[in-house]
Write a protein that holds these residues in place. Sequence first.
Motif, mmCIF file in Angstrom:
data_model
loop_
_atom_site.group_PDB
_atom_site.id
_atom_site.type_symbol
_atom_site.label_atom_id
_atom_site.label_comp_id
_atom_site.label_asym_id
_atom_site.label_seq_id
_atom_site.Cartn_x
_atom_site.Cartn_y
_atom_site.Cartn_z
ATOM 1 N N GLU A 13 75.270 34.412 34.610
ATOM 2 C CA GLU A 13 74.028 33.647 34.467
ATOM 3 C C GLU A 13 74.003 32.849 33.170
ATOM 4 N N ASN A 14 74.467 33.438 32.070
ATOM 5 C CA ASN A 14 74.457 32.728 30.784
ATOM 6 C C ASN A 14 75.463 31.585 30.734
ATOM 7 N N MET A 15 76.629 31.776 31.330
ATOM 8 C CA MET A 15 77.671 30.766 31.225
ATOM 9 C C MET A 15 77.565 29.655 32.267
ATOM 10 N N THR A 16 76.976 29.957 33.433
ATOM 11 C CA THR A 16 76.963 28.964 34.510
ATOM 12 C C THR A 16 75.573 28.461 34.880
ATOM 13 N N GLY A 17 74.542 29.232 34.583
ATOM 14 C CA GLY A 17 73.198 28.857 35.008
ATOM 15 C C GLY A 17 72.906 29.241 36.444
#
Length: 127
Positions: free
Chosen positions: A104-108
């Motif tokens: 979630e943090n790296m790709t959205g």
Amino acid sequence: MSEQNLRDNEQIYETKIGEVQIADEVVTIIAGLAATEVEGVVSLAGNITNDKVSKKGIKNLAKGVKVDVLQGSVSVEVSMLMKYGYSIPGVTQKVQDKVKTAIENMTGLQVTDVNVRVVGVEIEKSN
């Protein structure tokens, strides 16, 4: 854009100058790295440990991880080998949390579920 590219990539968002896409393999590698960073995880099924990645290559982190990316959401399956003496519920919960957060943090992308399968326990050999 070719049909093959549409299957291999997930469109994330459009900007003023184009669109941003992330290949499913990238999401798989993020999940693999996150899972192997948890204490108590020896390796992913059919995989090597995070420490040996530089020698063997980053693509080996995709083994033991399956992701399904559909319309901005991700479902993840992780198969792993654990170290003997660690709590299976404790380690697997940490793996689920770490994988979800990393993706979630790296790709959205929104992670809908992280299913973990423990395929074995490694017992440390004494000399």
